[in-house]
Design a protein around this motif. Structure first.
Motif, PDB file in Angstrom:
ATOM      1  N   GLN A   1       0.819  -1.216   0.000  1.00 51.58           N
ATOM      2  CA  GLN A   1       0.000   0.000   0.000  1.00 51.58           C
ATOM      3  C   GLN A   1       0.850   1.263   0.000  1.00 51.58           C
ATOM      4  OE1 GLN A   1      -3.181  -1.273  -0.953  1.00 51.58           O
ATOM      5  NE2 GLN A   1      -3.683   0.584   0.113  1.00 51.58           N
TER       6      GLN A   1
ATOM      7  N   ARG B   1       0.856   1.751  -8.170  1.00 51.89           N
ATOM      8  CA  ARG B   1       0.921   1.629  -6.715  1.00 51.89           C
ATOM      9  C   ARG B   1       1.212   0.169  -6.417  1.00 51.89           C
ATOM     10  NH1 ARG B   1      -0.357   5.841  -3.732  1.00 51.89           N
ATOM     11  NH2 ARG B   1      -1.425   7.566  -4.730  1.00 51.89           N
TER      12      ARG B   1
ATOM     13  N   ALA C   1      -0.079  -2.017  -4.557  1.00 54.53           N
ATOM     14  CA  ALA C   1      -1.215  -2.929  -4.427  1.00 54.53           C
ATOM     15  C   ALA C   1      -2.131  -2.910  -5.650  1.00 54.53           C
ATOM     16  CB  ALA C   1      -2.019  -2.580  -3.183  1.00 54.53           C
TER      17      ALA C   1
END
Length: 95
Positions: free
Chosen positions: A37, A55, A57
């Protein structure tokens, strides 16, 4: 009687070990998810498609490349041949 009690104790010990191993695996997954995250990753350039910054995630790219920190992600976005993922918008908060 003693043999039955020892078998019972052995099974309890094994059950406790299984529970602890499951808890440890859950904690490892939680730490990995938290790391993803707060990290970024780059999908390599392929077949005429540009490299994309995601990103950590982001489900649009499930590659297992190493994660980038914030400074590395900012540097990557400055590169002319690396663009931001349109799904996870990794540039939010970086620029």
């Amino acid at each position: 009687m003693v043999e039955e009690y020892q078998a019972f104790q052995l099974e309890r010990t094994r059950a406790t070990i299984r529970e602890l191993e499951q808890q440890e695996e859950q904690e490892r997954r939680r730490r990995e998810a938290a790391r993803a995250q707060s990290s970024w990753k780059i999908k390599p350039k392929r077949a005429g498609r540009p490299a994309l910054l995601h990103r950590g995630a982001c489900k649009a790219y499930q590659g297992h490349a190493g994660y980038l920190n914030e400074m590395e992600a900012r540097t990557a976005l400055e590169e002319p041949d690396i663009g931001p993922c349109p799904v996870c918008t990794p540039q939010t908060g970086l620029t």
